[in-house]
Design a protein around this motif. Structure first.
Motif, short mmCIF file in Angstrom:
data_model
loop_
_atom_site.label_atom_id
_atom_site.label_comp_id
_atom_site.label_asym_id
_atom_site.label_seq_id
_atom_site.Cartn_x
_atom_site.Cartn_y
_atom_site.Cartn_z
N SER A 112 -5.11 6.15 9.91
CA SER A 112 -4.26 5.56 8.87
C SER A 112 -2.80 5.82 9.19
CB SER A 112 -4.58 6.17 7.50
OG SER A 112 -5.90 5.94 7.17
N THR A 113 -2.50 7.02 9.68
CA THR A 113 -1.12 7.33 10.04
C THR A 113 -0.69 6.50 11.24
OG1 THR A 113 -1.71 9.57 9.38
CG2 THR A 113 0.45 9.26 10.33
N ARG B 47 -2.05 11.61 3.20
CA ARG B 47 -1.02 12.30 3.97
C ARG B 47 0.31 11.60 3.79
NH1 ARG B 47 -3.50 13.59 9.50
NH2 ARG B 47 -4.52 15.52 8.83
N ILE B 48 1.39 12.38 3.90
CA ILE B 48 2.73 11.80 3.82
C ILE B 48 3.33 11.82 5.21
CG2 ILE B 48 5.03 12.54 3.18
CD1 ILE B 48 4.28 12.67 0.43
N ASN B 49 3.88 10.71 5.66
CA ASN B 49 4.57 10.69 6.95
C ASN B 49 6.03 10.40 6.69
OD1 ASN B 49 5.48 10.43 9.49
ND2 ASN B 49 4.14 8.75 10.09
N LEU B 50 6.84 11.47 6.64
CA LEU B 50 8.27 11.28 6.43
C LEU B 50 8.95 10.87 7.73
CD1 LEU B 50 9.44 14.16 4.09
CD2 LEU B 50 9.08 11.77 3.55
N GLY B 51 8.19 10.89 8.82
CA GLY B 51 8.77 10.57 10.12
C GLY B 51 9.00 9.10 10.33
N LEU B 52 8.66 8.27 9.33
CA LEU B 52 8.77 6.82 9.54
C LEU B 52 10.20 6.37 9.80
CD1 LEU B 52 6.12 5.17 7.22
CD2 LEU B 52 6.01 5.81 9.62
N GLY C 254 3.18 0.50 5.57
CA GLY C 254 2.66 1.51 6.49
C GLY C 254 2.51 2.85 5.79
N GLU C 255 3.55 3.22 5.03
CA GLU C 255 3.51 4.50 4.34
C GLU C 255 2.46 4.47 3.23
OE1 GLU C 255 4.89 7.14 5.24
OE2 GLU C 255 4.70 8.48 3.53
N CYS C 256 2.32 3.31 2.61
CA CYS C 256 1.32 3.18 1.55
C CYS C 256 -0.07 3.46 2.11
CB CYS C 256 1.39 1.76 0.98
SG CYS C 256 0.27 1.46 -0.37
N LEU C 257 -0.35 2.89 3.27
CA LEU C 257 -1.65 3.11 3.91
C LEU C 257 -1.84 4.59 4.25
CD1 LEU C 257 -4.22 2.00 5.20
CD2 LEU C 257 -2.91 1.54 7.28
N THR C 258 -0.80 5.19 4.84
CA THR C 258 -0.89 6.61 5.22
C THR C 258 -1.09 7.48 3.99
OG1 THR C 258 0.59 6.11 7.04
CG2 THR C 258 0.26 8.42 6.52
N GLU C 259 -0.30 7.21 2.93
CA GLU C 259 -0.40 8.06 1.76
C GLU C 259 -1.71 7.85 1.01
OE1 GLU C 259 3.01 8.26 -0.77
OE2 GLU C 259 4.38 8.55 0.90
N PHE D 164 7.55 4.66 -6.00
CA PHE D 164 8.02 3.74 -7.03
C PHE D 164 6.98 2.65 -7.26
CE2 PHE D 164 10.90 -0.09 -7.55
CZ PHE D 164 10.97 0.04 -8.92
N ALA D 165 6.35 2.20 -6.17
CA ALA D 165 5.35 1.12 -6.26
C ALA D 165 3.98 1.67 -6.65
CB ALA D 165 5.27 0.38 -4.94
N ARG D 166 3.90 2.95 -6.95
CA ARG D 166 2.65 3.56 -7.38
C ARG D 166 1.51 3.29 -6.41
NH1 ARG D 166 5.82 5.95 -10.02
NH2 ARG D 166 6.05 5.99 -12.28
N TRP D 167 1.80 3.34 -5.13
CA TRP D 167 0.78 3.28 -4.08
C TRP D 167 -0.01 1.96 -4.08
CZ3 TRP D 167 2.18 7.62 -6.71
CH2 TRP D 167 2.71 8.66 -5.94
N ASN D 168 0.62 0.93 -4.60
CA ASN D 168 -0.04 -0.37 -4.64
C ASN D 168 0.68 -1.31 -3.66
OD1 ASN D 168 -0.62 -3.05 -5.25
ND2 ASN D 168 -0.97 -2.63 -7.41
N PRO D 169 -0.02 -1.86 -2.65
CA PRO D 169 0.64 -2.65 -1.62
C PRO D 169 1.43 -3.83 -2.18
CG PRO D 169 -1.63 -2.24 -1.02
CD PRO D 169 -1.46 -1.70 -2.40
#
Lengths: 308, 505
Positions: free
Chosen positions: A197-198, A41-46, A32-37, A238-243
């Protein structure tokens, strides 16, 4: 073969089992965060979304008697949180990180508020697929009892990777995440893309929460997440934005998390609490090892506020 | 490429006002079908405003736009695209992390929900076969060179079926050879494929070599133009600059002294972390300008970072006046080393702090005796800033306005004023005139030359070869992270330098 005493073999088996069991919420939240980022955008609210999803899923499953209704409710609740975050961030001069922290506190707070009556009742669990039917070693059989959501999450990771590569929506998310100017020049509305996306990211985090309360540990209480939502956000970097890397990272993290209980089960009790820190130490170590002071993080979406 | 019926575009009495400021005043220009038309003018002359009105980014206060033989109203860029108008911007609009193929496909208005890459690749290959130049489409755009990016921008417009292209200073980031190649191709397409081109530029050479006709703007007005063949550089310069006098190029004087800066065997890793920067020997002597030429991305940025202490090095030594130098504030002060990095607004200023504060960055924390101070002397800072603003002709509404509110040339002047105050033994400069207009360029170059003549050692890193040739006493060429070539200015041959820049020597 004595099924009860497998000695030190219990450790790797427990780690595999733990990796599968513990990793599922990390998979969902980090995807979910990967998709948002990726949309910039960053969603720290997850973390808040995860806890609220756990509560909402548990409550709905308890009332309807169906764990799947609980999962759906958690996804819906998560989407609402995502929409709220996305909408707030589309206002001028709003910082996504600050909004995220506010929503994290809001989500956990409101979950505790509504969740009080559900601490005692027992809701139905999500079903698991017994992939260990072929073995008579109970530890291995238990380890291979795989929840459906884990399978869904694993498939989702590959599906998301494919989406980013070969679908219009995936490319649009990447364009918006990498260059707002280019997106505008293309006639796209970056705020709209980021909003949804968020929202989708929030829905996934909600499902991760439902897994917590409906399968493992399988009950609702206020300490259910203990920061897993935040760790999942770190896993994305850490995963470098790769699902697909998100999936491996979540498995690694889950496996490291099972180290403590596994060692305890074979009688290593010294430094027991220290082993609980293993996933964090491991993540920190890997982040340090793979980072560089002179290079930009590769793969980072260009519009992300932390990489700008 | 199949020949299209070329379209012409004409503006009639275009006027654009921003509040009380008249950016365009009754401008009528005609770009005839199938021609290569140049739009000349200084920064702020209204060229960008004019093309933005044509593309629908701005809505002109009054005036008409004629496309083909019909008057059209263009409300937004999409409407312009629908009429076949496209623009290649000065900055790149490609998405850096997407590959060339992804960039082309996603820009199409009819992208399918699921992209069949095998199919698309086939179609792209067919399209590329009709183009006079090739660009690798399978690597992320961020890994392409500036020239390749610019070609891809152009390809994108053609892929999208535009017939009238506006090019906004398309060669500002290219080497002379790349620029010639690109413009030659564009020229060829106007002749053979019915493309019509309007190119914004400062460079007379490009106008003479490639354009059919030219229009010149000055302070928002059309001041002249016509067939390029009938105009000389002097005519065009006179139209462009008007009767303003340029600050004269400072003459060279003095002889070089001892080496001020010396690098020996410096090894460092470049930005991508994949390539090695390796500088065997580099000296800059007092009273000389050493120009470092090169295509961007060949280690010049890293050289600047090494000298400014922003990049660690694994081996070798950097010394200033014979002492090891690590670019700390104390050392820079003791050795009188000053910097003018590229894009000074971002690299040498705090954009939201005031002009006065920014100008005091070098010495706000020490008093007249050079002792550290705790309380700032705001009065002295402001007085100094006022003096510098006047001396360097920095145009600002007030010394208290944020420095980000100044135009590029004025930020450059302000930073140069700060860096050239007091004794300067070594000045390290990177692309000092990028994006500045004619008169600002002349003035800044004169200041650099004056510093040299007064005995400062100057290291000039620039992607503008004309600038290097004008200012330098010695020319170095960087290629692939090394100094590939060195020549004194007297023996410099532009062809030879170009070959070393391109890495073909």
């Amino acid at each position: 073969m004595n099924g009860l005493d497998i000695g030190w073999w219990g450790v790797p088996i427990a780690i595999i089992g733990g990796a599968i069991r513990v990793s599922t919420p990390f998979i969902f939240v980090s995807l979910g965060e990967c998709l948002t980022e990726r949309s910039g955008r960053i969603n720290l609210g997850l973390e808040g979304t995860l806890v609220f999803g756990a509560m909402a899923g548990y409550a709905v499953a308890f009332h309807t008697g169906s764990p799947w209704a609980g999962v759906a409710a958690a996804a819906l609740a998560g989407m609402m949180f995502g929409l709220l975050h996305g909408w707030l961030c589309s206002l001028p001069k709003v910082n996504d990180i600050a909004v995220g922290i506010a929503l994290m506190l809001f989500g956990t707070g409101i979950a505790f508020f509504f969740g009080k009556p559900y601490i005692q009742p027992v809701a139905p669990d999500l079903p698991a697929i017994p992939l260990g039917w072929w073995t008579d070693i109970p530890q291995l059989e238990a380890a291979l009892r795989v929840n459906v959501l884990f399978v869904v999450g694993a498939i989702l990771a590959f599906a998301m990777a494919w989406m980013f590569k070969a679908t219009r929506i995936g490319l649009i998310v990447r364009v918006v995440g990498d260059s707002t100017d280019a997106a505008r020049a293309m006639g796209l509305d970056p705020n709209w893309v980021r909003l949804w996306s968020t929202a989708a990211g929030g829905a996934l985090a909600g499902i991760g929460g439902a897994y917590l309360s409906l399968y493992y540990p399988g009950s609702w209480n206020e300490g259910i997440s203990s920061g897993q939502g935040l760790m999942a956000v770190a896993l994305v970097i850490f995963a470098r934005w790769n699902p697909i890397n998100c999936l491996w990272a979540a498995l690694l993290f889950g496996g490291a998390g099972a180290l403590g209980p596994a060692l305890q089960s074979v009688g290593v009790s010294e430094g027991y609490y220290l082993f609980f820190a293993a996933p964090y130490v491991l993540t920190l170590g890997l982040l340090v090892a793979t980072s560089s002071p002179t290079q930009a993080i590769s793969g980072a979406p260009g519009e992300l506020s932390i990489t700008k | 490429m199949t020949a299209l019926a070329p379209i012409g575009v004409e503006t009639v009495g275009m006027t654009m006002k921003f509040g009380a400021f008249v950016a365009l005043d009754n401008v009528s220009i005609q770009v005839r079908p199938g021609t290569f038309h140049a739009l000349l003018g200084e920064n702020g002359a209204g060229k960008s405003t004019l093309v933005k009105c044509m593309m629908g980014f701005y809505h002109p206060t009054s005036g008409q736009l004629i496309v083909g033989d019909r008057e059209v109203s263009i409300d937004d860029p999409r409407a312009a695209h629908a009429h076949g108008l496209g623009m290649v911007y000065q900055h790149f609009t490609l998405v850096p992390s997407l590959t060339g193929a992804e960039n082309l496909v996603i820009n199409r208005p009819d992208v399918p929900a699921v992209i069949d890459w095998a199919d698309e690749r086939g179609a792209l290959a067919d399209f590329m076969a009709t183009m006079p130049f090739a660009v690798p489409l399978d690597v992320p755009v961020s890994r392409l060179s500036a020239g390749e990016k610019q070609k891809l921008e152009l390809l994108k417009q053609l892929y999208l079926g535009r017939k009238f292209l506006i090019l906004d200073e398309p060669t500002s980031v290219l080497t002379p050879a790349e620029a010639d190649e690109l413009l030659g191709m564009v020229r060829q397409m106007t002749v053979q494929a019915g493309l019509t081109v309007l190119m914004i530029t400062h460079k007379f050479r490009e106008v003479t070599a490639y354009a059919d006709e030219v229009s010149v703007l000055r302070r928002g007005r059309y001041v002249g133009g016509g067939k390029v063949a009938e105009l000389s550089h002097a005519d065009m310069a006179a139209l462009m600059i008007g009767e303003k006098t340029l600050s004269q190029k400072a003459a060279r004087s003095g002889v070089p002294g001892d080496a001020v800066l010396s690098l020996r065997g410096v090894q460092a890793v470049d930005r991508s972390g994949l390539k090695q920067i390796s500088l065997d020997s580099l000296d800059v002597r007092a009273g000389e300008i050493v120009g470092v030429a090169g295509v961007s991305g060949n280690g010049q940025t890293e050289l600047m970072e090494l000298l400014a202490g922003q990049r660690p090095y694994q081996a070798g030594a950097i010394a200033v006046k014979g002492h090891a130098y690590d670019a700390s504030r104390t050392q820079a002060r003791a050795a009188n080393v000053r910097y003018l990095p590229e894009e000074p607004l971002h690299n040498a200023c705090a954009p939201r702090m005031s002009v006065a504060q920014n100008m005091a960055f070098r010495d706000f924390d020490e008093d007249a005796q050079g002792k550290p101070r705790f309380w700032l002397d705001t009065g002295a800072m402001r007085a100094k800033a006022r003096e510098l603003v006047a001396a360097y002709n920095v145009k600002t509404t007030s010394i208290d306005s944020p420095i980000a509110a100044l135009s590029g040339g004025n930020v450059q002047r302000a930073v140069l004023a700060r860096e050239l105050t007091g004794p300067v033994d070594l000045l390290v400069i990177s692309n000092p005139c990028f994006g500045l207009d004619f008169s600002a360029v002349a003035e800044i170059r004169a200041r650099i030359m004056a510093a040299r003549n007064s005995g400062t050692a100057v290291l000039l890193i620039s992607e503008d070869l004309d600038e290097i040739l004008e200012l330098s006493d010695r020319v170095l060429v960087m290629s692939e992270g090394r100094i590939a070539f060195e020549t004194p200015i007297g023996a410099a041959d532009i062809g030879e330098i170009g070959q070393h820049m391109a890495g073909h020597a």
